[in-house]
Design a protein around this motif. Sequence first.
Motif, mmCIF file in Angstrom:
data_model
loop_
_atom_site.group_PDB
_atom_site.id
_atom_site.type_symbol
_atom_site.label_atom_id
_atom_site.label_comp_id
_atom_site.label_asym_id
_atom_site.label_seq_id
_atom_site.Cartn_x
_atom_site.Cartn_y
_atom_site.Cartn_z
ATOM 1 N N ASP A 40 0.713 -1.299 -0.075
ATOM 2 C CA ASP A 40 -0.178 -0.301 -0.275
ATOM 3 C C ASP A 40 0.799 1.738 0.173
ATOM 4 O OD1 ASP A 40 -2.949 1.411 0.959
ATOM 5 O OD2 ASP A 40 -1.702 2.056 2.560
ATOM 6 N N GLY A 41 2.061 1.739 0.983
ATOM 7 C CA GLY A 41 2.673 2.621 1.057
ATOM 8 C C GLY A 41 2.445 3.498 1.464
ATOM 9 N N THR A 42 1.116 3.667 2.226
ATOM 10 C CA THR A 42 1.052 5.433 2.397
ATOM 11 C C THR A 42 0.884 5.670 4.194
ATOM 12 O OG1 THR A 42 -1.766 4.233 2.370
ATOM 13 C CG2 THR A 42 -1.146 5.246 0.440
ATOM 14 N N HIS A 43 0.981 4.306 4.260
ATOM 15 C CA HIS A 43 0.862 4.520 6.104
ATOM 16 C C HIS A 43 1.814 5.769 7.385
ATOM 17 C CE1 HIS A 43 4.220 2.102 7.442
ATOM 18 N NE2 HIS A 43 3.849 1.156 6.030
ATOM 19 N N GLY A 44 3.378 6.088 6.739
ATOM 20 C CA GLY A 44 3.738 6.766 7.428
ATOM 21 C C GLY A 44 4.267 5.918 8.489
ATOM 22 N N PHE A 45 4.006 5.523 9.498
ATOM 23 C CA PHE A 45 4.628 4.308 10.393
ATOM 24 C C PHE A 45 6.171 4.248 10.529
ATOM 25 C CE2 PHE A 45 -0.112 1.667 10.336
ATOM 26 C CZ PHE A 45 -0.852 2.657 10.038
ATOM 27 N N PHE A 46 5.715 4.552 12.148
ATOM 28 C CA PHE A 46 7.193 3.830 12.689
ATOM 29 C C PHE A 46 6.941 3.821 13.898
ATOM 30 C CE2 PHE A 46 6.501 8.051 14.612
ATOM 31 C CZ PHE A 46 7.247 8.358 15.521
ATOM 32 N N VAL A 47 8.013 3.251 14.653
ATOM 33 C CA VAL A 47 8.177 2.029 15.761
ATOM 34 C C VAL A 47 9.368 2.838 16.239
ATOM 35 C CG1 VAL A 47 7.837 -0.776 17.172
ATOM 36 C CG2 VAL A 47 6.791 0.304 14.194
ATOM 37 N N ILE A 48 9.317 3.031 17.636
ATOM 38 C CA ILE A 48 10.320 3.661 18.202
ATOM 39 C C ILE A 48 10.812 2.419 18.980
ATOM 40 C CG2 ILE A 48 9.811 5.509 18.389
ATOM 41 C CD1 ILE A 48 8.550 4.634 21.655
#
Length: 410
Positions: free
Chosen positions: A402-410
Amino acid sequence: MNLLTITPSQVRSRLLLREEMALLDLRHEAAYATGHPLFAANMAVGRIALEAEIRLPRKDAPIVVYDDGEGLVAEAARHFAALGYSDIRELDGGLEAWRNAGFEIFIDVNSYAKAFGELVESRRHTPSLSAEEVAGLLSNKADIRILDVRRPDEYTTMNIPGSVSVPGAELVLRAGHVAPDSATTIVVNCAGRTRSIIGAQSLINAGVANKVVALRNGTMGWTLANQTLEHRADRRGGIGQFEGARDQAREVAYRAGVRHLNPHETAVLEADKTRTLYRFDVRPVEDYAAGHLKGFRHYPGGQLVQEIDMAAPVRGARILLTDDRGVRADMTASWLAQMAFEVYVIEGGYDDALEIGPPQILPKPDPSHRYRRPYEGTEASRDAMQAYFDWEYGLVEQLRRDGTHGFFVI
């Protein structure tokens, strides 16, 4: 009325640029759950008059509506116009055009929170134990405590034998009471996967000294492993923070990019009418009813993370959280920030006059229109449970496509 249109590619561009937009699926929830874009929120056309002003607080925020050929858009546009919403567009070609453009379709509800949970487990390798392993520990009277992070009503319906109800955002605040000995292993469970992953990782992120694991696949996994569930339990965890919990929660929020505001700074934020601002009180309902800051909607932190598409359908909006103890707001905010929201926590304000009374509750939809979740109640088939897991296991790869999420995980 003639609506302006927006193409699927233009919607995708707005998502990538994190511009404010509410992408709304106008079908009933049961139809919505069969497939929708990742960041589409469900607002059935017949519920716009009930829900819009609560879920869409800024009336000039960009709203994009679509259906799947049912002819719902014109009626929805009339409802929104009657309520004073001014920036309504139709997704050109509807859901079919989204499919034809080759963009991803996600099934189920709360899909992007669930996809985020799977991403967290993938990136952080959140430890977990199977139902058989946890059942073995219970049988051998091992030093473990099982913390159920679902809503209290879900816990009462069915729970892992001996477990204690500690709804998600309460974990860091209450784990020290439920498991005061750092030698005790904490097992976090929900009905499926997302809330147990987020809950277990919350304790790990906050630095609890105990060994922490998620119960893999929750009560559904327990059922599929032919283990017995308990019913009508009423064990609740009391308040008791582990050493350093408050400072650790603040540090977790800081690492996620959460900003803290005093009441004066909050007033400046609230005065900005060019951006959508959601205000949530993340405490338990009894705390909210006893006294809350004016204008803040009640939404317990754990459920807010799980149901953020329902609570805050404007993607790219700002979110302001409050909690008189701080810990719950910080931990909730840390997850919402990682889901690419601009998140703030207000500090103080509880010494001033508070509003008293229960939260506003939206009427539930007609049961015939509601999607029956395979993880709720006690009647879902084993095949439905297994199919649900098969879907969840594929969400990280679907996020990549999908490529739209913009999530990151610390």
